[in-house]
Scaffold this motif. Sequence first.
Motif: not given
Length: 1001
Positions: A749-751, A770-775
């Motif tokens: 969802t974040l992406a 995007d950064s929160k999704s990767h983390l």
Amino acid sequence: MDQTLPAGGSIWKASWIWGGDEDWPRNEWRTLRKQFMMQHWNYASAEVTITADARYVLYVNGVLCGRGPNRSWPFELNYHVHEVGHLLRSGHNTIAVLVISYGVATFNYLPGQGGLLAQLELVSPHTEALTRQRQLIVATDDTWHTAPYAGYERRASRMSCQLGFSEQVDASRSQVDWFGTKTDNDFAKEHGWTNARIIGRPGDAPWKQLIPSDIPELTEQEVWPVRVESLKEVSLVSWTHVLDVREAMEPGSKMHANPVSFAGYAVAVIRASSEADAVIGFFSAFHALRGITLNGTYYTLEEMEGEHPRRLQRVRLQAGDNLLLIELAGPDHGGGLHLGIDCDVSFTVVSPLLHEDLVKESPFMLIGPFATLVHIDHQPSSDPLRAYCGFGGNQPLDRKAFQDADVYEQCRRLASVSELIAYQKWMRAFPAKLSSDASVFTFSIWKRTERNLAVPATLQQVCFANRRPAIIPATVEGQGLELILDFGREWSGYLRFEVEAPEGTVIDAYGFEYMDGGWRQDTFGVDNTLRYVCLEGRQSYESPVRRGLRYLMLTIHGNRVPVRLFGVTLVQSNYPVAEIGRFHSSDSLLNDIWEISKHTTRLCMEDTFVDCPTYEQVFWVGDSRNEALVNYYVFGATDIVRHSLELVPGSGQQTPLYVNQVPSGWSSVIPNWTFFWVTACLEYARHTGNREFASTIWPKVRFTLDHYLKNIDDQGLLTVHAWNLLDWAPIEQPNDGTVTHQNAIFARTLADAARLSELAGCAEEGVYYDSKSHLLIQSINKHLWSSERQAFVDCIHANGSLSSTFSMQTQVIALITRVAADEREEKLTAYLTSPPEDFVAIGSPFMTFFYYEALMMHGEIDTMLQDMRTKFGEMVRHDATTCWEMYPGFTENRPNPKDLTRSHCHAWSAAPGYFLGAVVLGVRPTADGWTKVRVAPQPGDLQWAKGAVPLPGDGRIDVRWEIRKEGDESVFQLEVVAPKAVSVSMEVPEGYRPVLIHRTC
């Protein structure tokens, strides 16, 4: 202050009006009407602009010409504009409106205030909509006449916690032609109507903003039954009743639709003419019922006869007074406790209240409540009442949960009315308005005796639209005739019938979804009934209450002479769609599966997407993401998708996490449902190419995601107290803990939010998400992967322990969200076709949608088609005309685990409608707005297929392919017809010589 009408450039000149002494009456149907003169009407254009709280039915000169409003938040109330010029005439005209005030919050309605706002205007022709000249003819004010709808029983029971009220109408007391053109002075004098009172102006609270409907009116199409399924001679049980226990125990609960737990007793006296055997029965999916005490003898729910939720207790009544206590301790979401008593001797049920000055209109009184608790799933509670009478239920008594715990326990042993004197402190009247004198549901499903009769050919006349009547023989007191009509398929709309009968004839109508031979699956959980008491002579009635059904049981009794039944029909009502999508293939079973998917989706498209037409009619936010995709491929409607998506942020006034069904009085959060909403917003923007939508919805998406990100814990995982649901299956998905599938969906969802920000012109904001999704993906792989089992665990419990279960649900989600990569992706992909034996299997067709996404991603088309044939084929083999909510074999969310499913029509289950078009026909967009399309069929084991996929604007993509032998070669011929504006690329599977035919239209 006047408020501009955005739709037509006009100004609100009407006032909000209502009648009676109550501002927000419970279950009141109020009629409001105005008569006016028209001089030399030339049948020009005229429009009624109208809204109401809660629902209205509009008549002009006796013709039904509109219903509404759309479900909406009270602070953003929708209004409709209905064209009525063709109904007006020179001379007397009448505009009349039936308005239903619920007086309770539901899953599609929040408390407002009873009210009507309407104006009729002459509209000049031949000009643009925004510049049309408008002349006011009539507007709501205090010159309108109003009265409660005579003959309607306000004490009728709630249909369910999700819906309003069932229906009981005594036509002998109703107002004939109240919506016609009889002069107002005569009509008002004859029926005691009064002038309406003005209660506000447009823009006043609670309706601070009035918004024009952005979707078309729903369809109305009359459907006739296809046959009389059965005929029985029946004898009726002696007495039935319904109690709204939730509001009686917690009066403030009418203002919300949250579940309430409580503990107390409903008490009545059965006054028998002589000693006799009797049966006390309960017929509700009512979690709070624990047992009964009769004359000091206590019977637990478990020891009663029958299977839940049908419970029967055989008792011996003594002559005179018999004290009955019904112990009620547990959760109640609303609806009602349906009960009955059957006995061969005469008896009455009366209140045991000892004070003459207390209200005695209900035969029951209350002792308690000794405790109450309102459950809000996103607000943790440590109240000890939760352990005893919360959603676990039937736990040992936690004395800390109760005031006067000793008194609560002593009440179980009360044996006589005289013993109640010591408990007067805890006694109070059961509110009369919450106590219904008849449970039509109980009367319908519990008959004392039944005798099957052959169905006469003449009775089948009720199925024919030729206006000849079917004849129903006369009945004697206590007896009736039961006929079941089969409408051939599931439908959703408004019952209509025409009958000639003697005064006092009772027609009890009960709609249900499924029967097999002589076995009937009753609709425990929804009181899908209507009682109509006839006036003398020929009459017709149309219910304003929407209901879903395939079968309709009519129990006709109280008629001393035969009844002439001219017709019983259902006015099918749904979002207006054309059947643009098509699918037909070499496999007839898949063709049938596609058809039931299409019909399911149609029935679950009202003013929003809804989950099911019978049990709930609720816009569940997460369900609608999958429903929207099916609709794109079957019907191609887009306005309903945008309308539904834009409703969701209104729930931000309840919680910034957004609730899972809107607009609703139940403040409940399923985080995955909010996440699916974000994805659906992105998919809509891409499907339509509508960047304006992306820009307006983006701040609301960002708002809720920022609040979810506050729940990232020290391990970098989402840990949130809420209803952490994905599937109706026994996987570990606790409401307080870290749930793996939820974290994976949040990562996607974040992406998706980042991609939506780009379409909204805010790409720089998307970098953060995007950064929160990767983390989050890194944390999921670090903390939630089991090296031992080579799979993701289902959860981490609040105490830090890992789940003991591993499920296909979690692995599927890890695949489609791309949380699993490299070797882990390979391992989980193998599970798609060969899962470990101890993995929890998929429990609902909703979850199957995501399973098919995973299969499509990894090219497992044969597995997908075989799964459709197995799972959905079982529905077809059981004569399904729509898709079931759940698969057999799971006990969750159904009144009786032996039932095949709960709802037999549930749009979250219509996955084949999407995948057969996207995969087998192979039609998928490669550019926003479908300006570019790739057609790459994946045939599996099929030999040919053809069909069509709607485009989001104009036109469709027609596809036809076949596999054939030409000498030693296998040829794949693919033919595509598409509009010129659409760029089409075509591909055939490997191993075939392609024959490609592309035509434009």
